[in-house]
Design a protein around this motif. Structure first.
Motif, PDB file in Angstrom:
ATOM      1  N   TYR A  10      -0.465  -5.763   1.789  1.00 61.45           N
ATOM      2  CA  TYR A  10      -0.960  -6.054   2.956  1.00 61.45           C
ATOM      3  C   TYR A  10      -0.240  -7.152   3.629  1.00 61.45           C
ATOM      4  O   TYR A  10       0.299  -7.954   3.042  1.00 61.45           O
ATOM      5  CB  TYR A  10      -2.371  -6.466   2.842  1.00 61.45           C
ATOM      6  N   GLU A  26      -2.581  -5.845   8.411  1.00 56.39           N
ATOM      7  CA  GLU A  26      -1.781  -4.566   8.411  1.00 56.39           C
ATOM      8  C   GLU A  26      -1.164  -4.314   7.279  1.00 56.39           C
ATOM      9  O   GLU A  26      -1.104  -4.960   6.267  1.00 56.39           O
ATOM     10  CB  GLU A  26      -0.416  -5.089   9.512  1.00 56.39           C
ATOM     11  N   GLY A  30       3.091  -1.622   9.012  1.00 53.79           N
ATOM     12  CA  GLY A  30       2.681  -2.247  10.469  1.00 53.79           C
ATOM     13  C   GLY A  30       1.560  -1.481  11.128  1.00 53.79           C
ATOM     14  O   GLY A  30       1.133  -1.989  12.024  1.00 53.79           O
ATOM     15  N   ASN A  31       0.764  -0.657  10.335  1.00 49.39           N
ATOM     16  CA  ASN A  31      -0.425  -0.097  10.923  1.00 49.39           C
ATOM     17  C   ASN A  31      -1.627  -0.997  10.953  1.00 49.39           C
ATOM     18  O   ASN A  31      -1.740  -1.659   9.571  1.00 49.39           O
ATOM     19  CB  ASN A  31      -0.844   1.283   9.900  1.00 49.39           C
ATOM     20  N   THR A  32      -2.115  -1.372  11.876  1.00 54.37           N
ATOM     21  CA  THR A  32      -3.373  -2.302  11.775  1.00 54.37           C
ATOM     22  C   THR A  32      -4.550  -1.736  11.118  1.00 54.37           C
ATOM     23  O   THR A  32      -4.958  -0.607  11.454  1.00 54.37           O
ATOM     24  CB  THR A  32      -3.909  -2.931  13.382  1.00 54.37           C
TER      25      THR A  32
END
Length: 72
Positions: A10, A26, A30-32
């Protein structure tokens, strides 16, 4: 996905300004996963530094609540 052993990595971003703080968690792609903003609690000095620390503390608490314990 980027994994360390059996754990996903993370990334924690945090910031603070007067009178608020925030953090974003994230995954390594790069996914929130989570985003939070808050106001300086009563009893705390309303400074940028205090709010940056609050962003860090709240972000770490959120990650620890997931059971994540491996740091780089």
């Amino acid at each position: 996905m980027n994994w360390v052993g059996d754990l996903m990595k993370y990334v924690l971003y945090f910031d603070g300004s007067n009178p608020s703080f925030g953090f974003i968690v994230e995954d390594s792609e790069g996914n929130t996963l989570y985003r939070h903003t808050g106001s300086t609690p009563e009893g705390f000095q309303k400074t940028n530094n205090v709010n940056e620390y609050l962003g860090l503390i709240h972000g770490l608490k959120w990650i620890l609540a997931l059971g994540y314990r491996d740091w780089e």
